[in-house]
Design a protein around this motif. Structure first.
Motif, short mmCIF file in Angstrom:
data_model
loop_
_atom_site.label_atom_id
_atom_site.label_comp_id
_atom_site.label_asym_id
_atom_site.label_seq_id
_atom_site.Cartn_x
_atom_site.Cartn_y
_atom_site.Cartn_z
N ASP A 69 -4.79 19.40 103.35
CA ASP A 69 -5.01 20.12 104.58
C ASP A 69 -4.46 21.54 104.52
N LYS A 93 -12.21 12.29 98.98
CA LYS A 93 -10.97 11.51 98.82
C LYS A 93 -11.23 10.06 98.44
N TYR A 245 1.84 14.53 101.27
CA TYR A 245 1.40 13.53 100.29
C TYR A 245 2.55 13.01 99.43
N VAL B 160 -11.48 9.50 106.04
CA VAL B 160 -10.62 10.29 105.17
C VAL B 160 -11.52 11.36 104.56
N GLY B 161 -10.91 12.42 104.09
CA GLY B 161 -11.70 13.53 103.56
C GLY B 161 -11.03 14.79 104.02
N ALA B 162 -11.64 15.43 105.02
CA ALA B 162 -11.02 16.66 105.53
C ALA B 162 -10.12 16.36 106.73
N VAL B 163 -9.53 15.20 106.76
CA VAL B 163 -8.64 14.87 107.88
C VAL B 163 -7.23 15.39 107.56
N CYS B 164 -6.35 15.37 108.58
CA CYS B 164 -5.02 15.93 108.32
C CYS B 164 -4.24 15.04 107.36
N ASP B 165 -3.40 15.69 106.56
CA ASP B 165 -2.65 14.97 105.53
C ASP B 165 -1.74 13.91 106.13
N SER B 168 -3.68 10.77 106.77
CA SER B 168 -4.10 10.12 105.53
C SER B 168 -2.93 9.34 104.92
N TRP B 183 -12.18 2.65 103.88
CA TRP B 183 -12.12 4.12 103.94
C TRP B 183 -13.53 4.69 103.89
N TRP B 184 -13.77 5.68 104.67
CA TRP B 184 -15.07 6.36 104.56
C TRP B 184 -14.87 7.87 104.52
N GLU B 185 -15.82 8.50 103.88
CA GLU B 185 -15.67 9.93 103.58
C GLU B 185 -16.20 10.78 104.73
N PRO B 187 -16.38 14.61 105.18
CA PRO B 187 -16.08 15.85 104.44
C PRO B 187 -15.80 17.04 105.35
#
Lengths: 289, 460
Positions: A69, A93, A245, B160-165, B168, B183-185, B187
């Motif tokens: 992010d 991801k 992370y 998950v993908g461009a979500v906040c760290d 995740s 989990w699904w992407e 982006p």
């Protein structure tokens, strides 16, 4: 030939080289972080990368990725001020079919970006040449060694840490920090049957371990296996403030191996603080032969 | 003539409740006095100021009985799907199955606030590697460990993908604790390049068709997973009808927001407005009841406007609020400092918009998912907010940071800078912790400074 700066291990250097450009992964130094930099809440590595880019005079393009992010959003901050082109590479991801398609699409889009840089000339063969992958000289030796894992480590910090470790008659026998992940990637093979070059590249890069990948267990399984294979007598985890992370890594490692573990947090300016180094020395004393 | 409809404390609601009951108020099956939620542990209610209407009471009861209603659903043989992070899209797929309901375990981020830290969820999260560096959504991990809040879902689905760290990592911890996650992407939604085929997602922004196709593919994969959990096949007709139902709810909400934000005198308080918007993401596990509650609130607001009744003075400063506050009482504080809510962006405007009913349902849902402002650029999010501020004529902006959230550090800077440069309106950038009590004095000073600044700019 354009100079293309990047830091994320998911940036395909083969593609940059095959497009006739020079990939440059700057050796960010904690010292490069300007004192006046606004780093509150910002990952120091992301901030360090941006500052390093701003100090370059020969930059033709900068590549950021969505791997985390912080880097994704830092790209926007950098792009506001950059005079040279900026590319944000979408890194998936998961390993789902859609994720694979996203990455191959992104590499195709990236190739288009590279083709528009000055001096571009695509040579497919160059994709398959052995690449010089950064390796900071860790060794499997008979000496007692330590595993180093965590966020990307600033080069000056790495040198200082290596000296300190050597002073205790130890060495770094496994470097699993993000900076060296590309060396754990399978080599790209021309004999692979995938017809599409970008799909091949996506397949290959998705095989690389990464802390942000989901599901979670494969990455930690791989990391633990590597630590055990290296017969490390201790594990040092590098943690940058505001990096989510790696923050819980100490928990994940301690739950699964008996080897002593220490987490060293870099300061908000990026460097290892005196307190962190003292903590590390105490740990090294326990590990030394 | 304009009159004020007073807001009530929890204690004042006791008498009000008896009065309404004695005068024939009829409640839904989850109805009852607010005090019972306080007695059951929601201690934050004791610090709040509530709207005094039966419609608002129904809203609170719908929200505060969600866990009980989920247990009841399971008792009747239904299955529970925990959808995570995408805020608004995957629950629609779940509701297209007769035996599934969806809820967001993400909402556990407010449990420590509602329980005033008596729940111990942050401590449990910290014991599992998630300390205060993470955003309050880490409370979700504690709730999964102690199983004392929501019933544990039969299946978990996480974007998950461009979500906040933060999210995740927090969701990843659930997985290492033994919970299976699908989990699904999702982006990063990028801007189309050159003549790349694209679709409009609102009046100004578009996304590449290719991204829509890929997310559509992911939504089909989710559906196949849900079919396994449900034990039944998804009917496209049922999915289309579910989308129609969702749109019906979203239209109600849009009308309500428009009336509340544009009315010269504020007809509904900020706290209730915020909770009303929250209904949009998964309909508080019951779309039918959500529709009933929203219709009741809309009637109340329409009646108040027609009779010139409001909850705040007419000169209250019109504030646009960005991001949900970790402490719900911040909404009351805004009003105490002379503000009123006139526009919001609580990170899920995509869940407030109607879904396209003219195209195939999966494509429509993919477009909805890709409209999530958190997966696009901060610049785009800021521009969308700027357009809303213009439309709603908001006089000031509160940029509310979420403690520990990875996106806030850079994003808040980008959004606040753009709004300051372009809008000529004061922007206040504040962080709201899970409980504001220790910081209330300084927050009050800052919010009052904001409202005073606006008042001083008004023409005499």
């Amino acid at each position: 030939m354009a100079k293309v700066y990047y830091t994320c291990p998911y940036v395909p250097i083969e593609l940059i080289i095959a497009s006739g450009h020079e990939p440059l992964r700057p050796q960010c130094a904690a010292k490069s972080l300007a004192a006046e930099a606004e780093t509150e809440g910002l990952c120091v590595w992301a901030a360090g990368f941006v500052q390093t880019l701003m100090q370059q005079t020969d930059i033709d393009a900068a590549i950021f990725t969505t791997a985390c992010d912080q880097m994704r959003r830092t790209c926007e901050l950098y792009a506001e001020h950059s005079k040279s082109p900026v590319f944000l590479l979408n890194v998936p991801k998961t390993g789902s079919p859609a994720a694979q398609a996203i990455l191959s699409d992104e590499y195709r889009r990236f190739a288009g970006f590279l083709a528009n840089l000055p001096g571009a000339k695509f040579a497919c063969k160059a994709m398959f040449l052995k690449q010089d992958i950064p390796n900071r000289g860790c060794s499997f030796s008979s000496e007692k060694g330590l595993a180093l894992i965590g966020g990307p480590l600033f080069e000056d910090d790495f040198k200082m840490l290596s000296r300190l470790v050597a002073g205790f008659r130890l060495n770094i026998c496994f470097d699993g920090t993000e900076s060296v992940w590309p060396q754990y990637r399978l080599p790209l093979s021309q004999t692979q049957t995938t017809a599409d070059l970008f799909e091949l590249l996506a397949d290959n890069y998705l095989s690389m371990p990464a802390v942000w990948k989901r599901p979670v267990p494969p990455f930690w399984n791989w990391l633990i296996e590597q630590i055990q294979l290296s017969r490390a007598c201790g594990v040092i985890i590098i943690q940058h403030p505001f990096c989510d992370y790696w923050r819980p890594a100490i928990y994940d490692i301690k739950c699964r191996i008996n080897t002593p573990v220490v987490m060293i947090e870099t300061g908000e300016g990026g460097s290892l603080s005196a307190a962190a180094l003292l903590r590390l020395e105490a740990f090294l004393e326990q590990c030394m032969p | 003539m304009n009159t004020l409809s007073p807001q009530l404390t929890l204690n004042q609601w006791k008498n009000r409740y008896c009065y309404l009951r004695d005068n024939g108020m009829v409640e839904r099956f989850y109805g009852g006095p607010l005090q019972r939620h306080f007695d059951a542990g929601d201690k934050r209610l004791g610090r709040l100021q509530f709207d005094n209407s039966p419609a608002a009471l129904a809203l609170w009861n719908l929200i505060l009985t969600e866990e009980d209603r989920l247990r009841l659903w399971r008792h009747k043989g239904g299955k529970i799907i925990g959808t995570m992070k995408d805020l608004g899209t995957t629950p629609i797929l779940a509701y297209a199955f007769d035996n599934l309901v969806a809820f967001y375990p993400d909402a556990a981020w407010w449990i420590p606030c509602f329980k005033q830290h008596q729940d111990g969820l942050f401590e449990l999260a910290a014991k599992n590697g998630l300390d205060a560096v993470f955003c309050p959504v880490r409370a979700m991990v504690g709730a999964f460990i102690n199983e004392q809040h929501f019933p544990i879902p039969d299946a978990l689905i996480c974007a998950v993908g461009a979500v906040c760290d933060d999210f995740s990592v927090v969701a990843g911890r659930l997985e290492t604790l033994g919970r299976d996650i699908f989990w699904w992407e999702l982006p990063h939604a990028r801007i189309p390049e050159g003549d790349e085929p694209a679709v409009l997602i609102d009046d100004k922004q578009s996304i590449p068709c290719r991204q829509v196709q890929l997310v559509r593919q992911e939504l089909i994969r989710i559906t196949e997973f849900l079919e396994k959990v449900s034990g039944t096949r998804l009917s496209q007709v049922r999915l289309s009808k579910t989308i129609q139902k969702v749109n019906c709810i979203r239209r109600l909400l849009e009308t309500l927001r428009s009336l509340v934000f544009k009315s010269p005198q504020c007809p509904l308080g900020a706290l209730e407005m915020m909770l009303t918007e929250m209904l949009a993401i998964h309909f508080c596990s019951d779309p039918d009841e959500t529709e009933i509650v929203l219709a009741g609130l809309l009637r109340e607001v329409q009646e108040r406007i027609a009779s010139g009744v409001g909850v705040l003075p007419r000169n209250a400063v019109r504030v646009f609020w960005i991001n949900p506050p970790a402490d719900i009482s911040a909404m009351n504080l805004l009003e105490r400092c002379g503000g009123r809510l006139c526009g919001t962006e609580f990170m899920f405007p995509h869940a407030l918009k109607c879904i396209d009913e003219t195209c195939d349902p999966f494509t429509a849902l993919a477009k909805a998912a890709l409209s999530d402002p958190m997966i696009g650029s901060s610049q785009q999010r800021a521009e969308r907010i700027a357009r809303q501020i213009e439309t709603l004529n908001s006089e000031a902006v509160v940029m509310c940071r979420i403690p520990g959230a990875s996106h806030c550090a850079v994003e808040s800077r980008i959004i606040a800078n753009l709004l300051r440069e372009r809008m000529n309106r004061p922007v206040l950038d504040i962080e709201i912790p899970t409980l504001i009590d220790p910081y209330e004095t300084s927050l009050t000073t800052r919010l009052e400074a904001l409202t005073e600044t606006v008042r001083s700019r008004r023409p005499l």
